[in-house]
Scaffold this active site. Structure first.
Site, PDB file in Angstrom:
ATOM      1  N   ASP A   1       7.134  -2.275   9.842  1.00 40.52           N
ATOM      2  CA  ASP A   1       5.738  -2.040  10.169  1.00 40.52           C
ATOM      3  C   ASP A   1       5.695  -0.694  10.894  1.00 40.52           C
ATOM      4  O   ASP A   1       6.703  -0.223  11.426  1.00 40.52           O
ATOM      5  CB  ASP A   1       5.155  -3.158  11.039  1.00 40.52           C
ATOM      6  CG  ASP A   1       3.626  -3.149  11.005  1.00 40.52           C
ATOM      7  OD1 ASP A   1       3.045  -2.118  10.580  1.00 40.52           O
ATOM      8  OD2 ASP A   1       2.997  -4.147  11.413  1.00 40.52           O
TER       9      ASP A   1
HETATM   10  C1  BGC Z   1      -0.137  -2.790  10.614  1.00 43.31           C
HETATM   11  C2  BGC Z   1       0.291  -2.967   9.170  1.00 43.31           C
HETATM   12  C3  BGC Z   1      -0.132  -1.763   8.370  1.00 43.31           C
HETATM   13  C4  BGC Z   1       0.470  -0.509   8.993  1.00 43.31           C
HETATM   14  C5  BGC Z   1       0.106   0.773   8.279  1.00 43.31           C
HETATM   15  C6  BGC Z   1       0.304  -1.458  11.197  1.00 43.31           C
HETATM   16  O1  BGC Z   1      -0.292  -1.245  12.426  1.00 43.31           O
HETATM   17  O2  BGC Z   1       0.380  -3.843  11.385  1.00 43.31           O
HETATM   18  O3  BGC Z   1      -0.265  -4.130   8.628  1.00 43.31           O
HETATM   19  O4  BGC Z   1       0.245  -1.902   7.038  1.00 43.31           O
HETATM   20  O5  BGC Z   1       0.002  -0.396  10.331  1.00 43.31           O
HETATM   21  O6  BGC Z   1      -1.204   1.120   8.507  1.00 43.31           O
END
Ligand code: BGC
Length: 753
Positions: free
Chosen positions: A229
């Site tokens: 993530d």
């Molecule tokens: C989120 C993810 C997301 C990623 C990219 C993170 O803060 O938890 O679900 O895909 O950011 O934007």
């Protein structure tokens, strides 16, 4: 593409560089070897492709795209085909926008209604979440675009999301928090899995060998790449051998250097880096070699799909006959969300929409009147607005109040504090109800709310966050052009305090113990036999369905067999409609603590008035099993099970019994510490003990009380007490007799033989 060969031509530095992104959204490329740099983008319910400034919180603009209903909404459709089709549309949009991987689906379990990100997640039930996820992945990936199954794992809270430690016991993990991931991997092989921000049982998910390698790959057979993530990496050097292939976002210059150094120092093997790069290139080429550059993003067509999805998903929770509305009636739409709907959540899933339609606009042809009623910037009631709303409601025959949670109260990145709607909306409802008895409530928000006014209103339609076409979709249902068919994918408790995680949810600093264990959602409310506001699986229709003839193809089976259940469902009303038929399984008697029943199958069926169809369900070992931590495997206890078919988790229509025999009996081991009750539960043990007991009195021959009733009590009490006596205790009460000890040991040996 011969990826191994390609990787063999890369230098250690080049390979280490590939282990993190090129920038916020791109995977590294390498001109020297002709390796393209591909883009990944959020997800899950629309494309958030940022062409300009990047962020992971949905702050900066992204290209115009269609916003579909969020996970909590579409899960209520219980419609695998619909979800698959939406995945296909999203996959095509990715091809049109040159996006290689769409960052979704998000399958974390709704542990508490407070989780700020519940709007993105499917369900409190792992079976339903898994089925929805598989359909989504298959849909997107059929267009040669990858998915990123997220957030792996035990990430059911936003509070302290980047540092918290989810402490989850093994059985709970296997039965509740992992199955949606497991099913997705086994049945749909997402190109990537995104590890979550949190720690899991003490170790960050991004460097958790048990999660990323032992469970994900060794047990489930995951073939793709693990992506972090955005910002989830703590110790990159630990992460690579743990199975965390691609760090996002990039460029991770510092971590690249650390990886190179770690290989040079011999702390990690170069082959671990090779494997990570191979996995990354695998999805890069899967996309690049199947690129369909001529695909067009047809916004109008996809907007229509968004409307259909919303209408098929939202849930009619109450209707005393007021709905569908008469198209000729004088109707007032009240509440800001009627005009400017709340249709998507805040954070990384936030889409720059193609077009947003409100319900007021969509119902123009029916001459609805409108009053704003409240502001969304503050929770404070605005007296002027309320007076105007009350006047508008009074002048109409029916008032439809559009309410919900605001963006500021519900978003990725933090949790809700309670389950209440803003004070200004609560006040608005109270004031309107004073002048208009014919009041219907439409709710737009991502999760469950409390409804203290439920008995005073005539209808409730739960629209959730229904995507950019939510406005017309609501009107389709209110006026009966679409017959509602969604059912709740989560339980609505009467009040927050009823929720099983209530006592522990926010944890202590970073430690979040999932102490309610397997009793999440209806598994808890059913076990406690508690009243709920609306049960899991509940939803109304404008027609009625009758269930009959539940038949199982066998009454006895081994746990390795499959069981087929068929049931007939008939539309006995006068409108066409769709019904979601749910199948639950209950273990009638179990030595382990189990939920009252668990969802193990569902089908959505469309029926014309008077039409009847037969639905078929197939059950297998997993449908009857619990996770046995002693054998580290799924296990079925021999015994009777009830197969239940119902309209909701609390409206079971038909039941049938099947006896399942375990092919994996678990051998009990006895010792001198085993208690008499357990020995007596074994028929052989009971015979031996009975024979022996005739010759001994473990209580040293104490006189029985004179009073008869007391004697019976004393007898019962003594029997109960004796049941808990270890064999060594019997020896002790026999004065430590070596003979008694020998006899007891004989029983132990005989039972263990
Ligand atoms: C989120 C993810 C997301 C990623 C990219 C993170 O803060 O938890 O679900 O895909 O950011 O934007």
């Amino acid at each position: 593409m011969d990826i191994k060969n390609l990787v063999s031509q890369m230098t250690l530095e080049e390979k280490a560089r590939f282990c993190s992104g090129a920038d916020f959204w791109h995977v590294e490329g390498l001109e020297r070897l002709g390796i393209p740099s591909v883009m990944v983008t959020d997800g899950p319910c629309g494309l958030r492709k940022q062409a300009g400034e990047s962020d992971h919180l949905g702050l900066n603009a992204s290209v115009t795209a269609v916003s579909y209903p969020t996970g909590s909404c579409v899960a209520c459709s219980f419609d695998r085909q619909l979800i698959r089709e939406s995945g296909e549309v999203l996959g095509e949009e990715c091809q049109a926008e040159d996006v290689a991987v769409l960052l979704g689906p998000a399958v974390n379990i709704k542990r508490s209604p407070l989780c700020g990100r519940n709007f993105e997640y499917f369900s409190e039930d792992p079976y339903l979440a898994g089925e929805m996820s598989v359909a989504y992945i298959k849909g997107v990936q059929s267009k040669h675009v990858g998915t990123s199954l997220k957030h792996f794992a035990a990430n059911s809270m936003e509070h302290r999301r980047m540092s918290s430690d989810s402490v989850v016991d093994e059985r709970t993990l296997r039965e509740i928090y992992l199955p949606a991931f497991e099913k997705s991997v086994k049945e749909a092989q997402p190109w990537t899995v995104m590890c979550s921000y949190n720690r899991f049982n003490g170790e960050f998910a991004s460097q958790n060998h048990r999660l990323l390698t032992e469970i994900l790959r060794d047990e489930w057979g995951f073939q793709g790449a693990v992506v972090s993530d955005w910002g989830a990496v703590s110790d990159r050097v630990k992460g690579v051998p743990a199975g965390m292939d691609l760090e996002m976002p990039g460029p991770g210059i510092g971590n690249t250097e650390k990886l190179v150094q770690a290989v040079k120092d011999g702390r990690i093997a170069e082959k671990d880096i090779d494997i990570a790069v191979e996995r990354i290139l695998d999805f890069v080429y899967k996309y690049a070699e199947n690129r369909q550059p001529d695909t067009k993003f047809d916004h109008e067509r996809d907007h229509a799909k968004a409307r259909q999805m919303a209408a098929e998903s939202m849930v009619l929770l109450k209707n005393d006959g007021i709905l569908p509305l008469d198209k000729a009636a004088k109707v007032a739409f009240i509440g800001k969300f009627a005009n400017a709907p709340r249709f998507q959540g805040g954070g990384s899933s936030h889409v720059s929409c193609y077009k947003v339609s409100g319900s007021v606009e969509a119902a123009k042809a029916y001459g609805v009147t409108y009053a704003q009623g409240y502001n969304t910037k503050t929770q404070e009631p605005d007296d002027e607005m309320i007076i105007q709303a009350v006047e508008t409601a009074k002048a109409a025959e029916v008032a439809v109040l559009f309410i919900g949670i605001t963006d500021a109260m519900e978003s990725e990145g933090f949790d809700r504090k309670d389950m209440k709607i803003p004070a200004c909306q609560q006040k608005l409802i109270e004031e309107v109800l004073k002048v208009q008895r014919n009041t219907v409530i439409v709710v737009e928000c991502g999760s469950a709310i409390e409804m203290p006014w439920i008995d005073d209103v005539r209808g409730v339609l739960y629209a959730y966050l229904g995507g950019e076409a939510v406005g017309p979709a609501i009107v389709d249902i209110l006026y009966g052009d679409v017959n509602p068919s969604g059912k709740l994918a989560e339980t609505f408790p009467v009040r927050l305090e009823d929720n099983p995680s209530y006592l522990y949810y926010f944890g202590e600093a970073d430690r979040a113990e999932y102490r309610e264990g397997i009793f999440v959602g209806y598994r808890y409310y059913d076990k406690k036999d508690m009243p709920v506001l609306f049960p899991f699986g509940f939803g109304l229709s404008y027609t009625q369905f009758a269930y009959s003839d539940l038949v199982l193809d066998k009454t006895e089976m081994k746990d390795t067999d499959q069981l087929t259940a068929v049931v007939r469902v008939k539309n006995i009303g006068d409108r066409a409609g769709k019904e979601i038929v749910q199948l639950y399984v209950a273990d009638d008697e179990s030595t382990v603590i189990r939920p009252v029943k668990e969802l193990k199958g569902f089908e959505k069926v469309e029926l014309a008035p008077g039409e009847e169809k037969t639905l078929k369900f197939t059950l297998d070992k997993r449908s009857f099993a619990y996770y046995n931590t002693e054998i580290a495997d799924w296990h079925v206890e021999t015994g009777d099970f009830t197969v239940m078919v119902g309209k909701s988790s609390r409206d079971i229509q038909l039941c049938a019994k099947v006896k399942v025999e375990s092919t994996q009996p678990i051998k009990k081991v006895y010792s001198m510490d085993s208690i008499l009750g357990d020995i007596m539960a074994n028929p052989k043990g009971a015979d031996m003990v009975n024979a022996m007991m005739q010759n001994m009195n473990p209580f040293g021959g104490a006189e029985a009380p004179e009073d008869d009733s007391e004697a019976i009590m004393a007898g019962d009490a003594m029997q109960a007490m004796m049941g808990y006596m270890p064999l060594r205790g019997l020896v002790m009460f026999a004065g430590g007799s070596p003979e008694v000890e020998r006899q007891m040991q004989q029983i132990v040996d005989a039972l263990n033989a």
